[in-house]
Design a protein around this motif. Structure first.
Motif, PDB file in Angstrom:
ATOM      1  N   THR A 299      16.260 -26.777 -14.015  1.00  0.00           N
ATOM      2  CA  THR A 299      16.967 -27.844 -14.707  1.00  0.00           C
ATOM      3  C   THR A 299      16.662 -27.792 -16.206  1.00  0.00           C
ATOM      4  O   THR A 299      17.212 -28.561 -16.981  1.00  0.00           O
ATOM      5  CB  THR A 299      16.565 -29.228 -14.169  1.00  0.00           C
ATOM      6  OG1 THR A 299      15.155 -29.306 -14.158  1.00  0.00           O
ATOM      7  CG2 THR A 299      17.104 -29.443 -12.759  1.00  0.00           C
TER       8      THR A 299
ATOM      9  N   CYS B 195      20.867 -26.287 -13.353  1.00  0.00           N
ATOM     10  CA  CYS B 195      21.277 -27.477 -12.600  1.00  0.00           C
ATOM     11  C   CYS B 195      21.074 -28.714 -13.447  1.00  0.00           C
ATOM     12  O   CYS B 195      20.247 -28.740 -14.347  1.00  0.00           O
ATOM     13  CB  CYS B 195      20.450 -27.589 -11.321  1.00  0.00           C
ATOM     14  SG  CYS B 195      20.582 -26.144 -10.292  1.00  0.00           S
ATOM     15  N   LYS B 196      21.829 -29.754 -13.095  1.00  0.00           N
ATOM     16  CA  LYS B 196      21.734 -30.980 -13.882  1.00  0.00           C
ATOM     17  C   LYS B 196      20.581 -31.847 -13.419  1.00  0.00           C
ATOM     18  O   LYS B 196      19.958 -32.540 -14.194  1.00  0.00           O
ATOM     19  CB  LYS B 196      23.051 -31.756 -13.769  1.00  0.00           C
ATOM     20  CG  LYS B 196      24.205 -31.068 -14.468  1.00  0.00           C
ATOM     21  CD  LYS B 196      25.332 -32.068 -14.734  1.00  0.00           C
ATOM     22  CE  LYS B 196      26.498 -31.406 -15.448  1.00  0.00           C
ATOM     23  NZ  LYS B 196      27.241 -30.477 -14.535  1.00  0.00           N
ATOM     24  N   GLU B 197      20.310 -31.819 -12.107  1.00  0.00           N
ATOM     25  CA  GLU B 197      19.279 -32.735 -11.613  1.00  0.00           C
ATOM     26  C   GLU B 197      18.480 -32.066 -10.488  1.00  0.00           C
ATOM     27  O   GLU B 197      18.879 -31.043  -9.943  1.00  0.00           O
ATOM     28  CB  GLU B 197      19.940 -34.016 -11.093  1.00  0.00           C
ATOM     29  CG  GLU B 197      21.089 -33.645 -10.175  1.00  0.00           C
ATOM     30  CD  GLU B 197      21.813 -34.846  -9.629  1.00  0.00           C
ATOM     31  OE1 GLU B 197      21.769 -35.899 -10.260  1.00  0.00           O
ATOM     32  OE2 GLU B 197      22.396 -34.700  -8.547  1.00  0.00           O
TER      33      GLU B 197
ATOM     34  N   THR C  26      10.489 -28.337 -12.367  1.00  0.00           N
ATOM     35  CA  THR C  26      11.844 -28.074 -12.850  1.00  0.00           C
ATOM     36  C   THR C  26      12.254 -26.618 -12.638  1.00  0.00           C
ATOM     37  O   THR C  26      13.295 -26.205 -13.108  1.00  0.00           O
ATOM     38  CB  THR C  26      11.935 -28.392 -14.354  1.00  0.00           C
ATOM     39  OG1 THR C  26      10.904 -27.672 -15.028  1.00  0.00           O
ATOM     40  CG2 THR C  26      11.784 -29.869 -14.612  1.00  0.00           C
TER      41      THR C  26
END
Lengths: 61, 306
Positions: A13, A27-29, A54
């Motif tokens: 992320t 990825c966003k989340e 992350t």
């Protein structure tokens, strides 16, 4: 050829955490990151390892 | 005339002084082979044709051992050279077992590992030599003494074979304790022995639900190197998976039973994914795993006193 001990993909992320020649999935989340990691694990026959909160890598053992 | 001669020859050959000793020798040898051809939870050598192969080879071995005695008594000393033929024949047995098991191993969910296979192959070869030896001794005892001494030799051979073929098991060299699995971050641990990195939370949940952890503590210094042997560790994982089932499939490399070592004191942490979560049974099965002769090390045999 049989690949042993290779990083097949990185899922993160944080864009800053990875670079270089490995396929990277941004990825966003966290939930999305886990979802992609679980899918890639099944697809690539590798193991999803968590290096930090992350960053996941898929490793072929 | 020719017919008469044939009759005479035949009459001489059916029962002579060697017939009963030879029969007894071959029966005893084959019987020993049958006795050593056990089938247990490890499911080997249950394969039906495998059994037939080994019984036939046992019969051949028994015949070789038996026939050596009359040959010597008839002063046909060169006949003993066929025993060398037997030796090369039974080396072939070892190759055969090795090849078969290695081929099968690649399709096991938890493979036996080469060390275990080699141990099995060597055992198969040596059992044939035990058969030769038994037949030789029994026939010799019959010819030199009488049938009762020969029967006594059969009993003695059964006892020695049982003793020789019974190797040590793990419970004699380690203490086995159940220990809970836990995660520190992504790392899976058993009693502070690091096993592996499991990233996905759902995998972690699965492992905590189905996994079991055991710690094997060596009883002395020699044992440390024995249980550190990768082949020995693989044998433990294989035997447990055979007995208790395994929670994994092809394409799930994260769900793999593993054994890791505590470098500081030589303990090993056994991480299992059985389908039958019976702790006592798992301890029994681990305890019954054979100590592979190829894994045995004796560092304490080195003379330390200078």
């Amino acid at each position: 050829m049989k690949i042993e001990k290779a990083i097949l993909a990185a899922i993160t992320t944080h864009k800053d955490e990875v670079g270089g020649g490995v396929p990277v999935f941004f990825c966003k989340e966290t939930a999305q990151m886990e979802f992609i990691a679980a899918n890639l694990e099944a697809i690539l026959d590798g193991i999803a390892h968590r290096l930090s909160d992350t960053l996941y890598i898929i490793v072929k053992h | 005339m020719a017919d008469e001669g044939w009759q005479q020859q035949r009459g001489g050959a059916v029962v002579n002084e060697y017939t009963y000793p030879i029969l007894l020798g071959i029966t005893a040898g084959t019987g020993i082979r049958l006795l050593l051809l056990r089938t247990d939870y490890r499911q080997y050598p249950t394969y039906l044709h495998g059994k037939i192969i080994h019984l036939s080879l046992g019969l051949i071995a028994a015949a070789l051992g038996t026939l050596a005695v009359p040959s010597i008594m008839e002063k046909e000393f060169t006949a003993v050279t066929f025993l060398t033929l037997a030796a090369s024949q039974f080396r072939e047995v070892r190759n055969m077992e090795r090849n078969t098991l290695s081929e099968l191993d690649s399709y096991e969910l938890v493979p036996r590992g080469n060390t275990y296979i080699e141990g099995i192959a060597v055992a198969f070869e040596s059992r044939n030599y035990l058969v030769i030896f038994t037949s030789f001794v029994v026939t010799f005892a019959y010819l030199a003494f009488n049938v009762w001494v020969a029967l006594g030799c059969v009993v003695a051979a059964i006892i020695t074979s049982k003793l020789l073929m019974h190797g040590a098991t793990l419970k004699e060299i380690v203490t086995i304790e159940n220990s809970p699995l836990y995660f520190e971050g992504a790392g899976l641990y058993i009693d502070q022995i690091y096993i592996m990195n499991i990233g996905l939370p759902e995998r972690q949940k699965e492992i905590l639900e189905y996994g079991m952890g055991f710690v094997l503590t060596p009883k002395n210094f020699n044992v440390r190197s024995t249980i550190a042997n990768l082949g020995q560790r693989q044998a433990i994982l294989h035997d447990v998976s055979v007995s208790l089932g395994v929670y994994r499939d092809s394409g799930t490399p994260a769900l793999v039973p593993l054994i890791k070592r505590d470098l500081s004191d030589g303990r090993i942490g056994v991480f299992l994914l059985p389908q039958d979560n019976d702790i006592q049974r798992a301890i029994d099965v681990i305890g019954a795993v054979p100590v592979l002769e190829n894994a045995i090390r004796m560092p304490s045999e080195k003379d330390n006193s200078k």
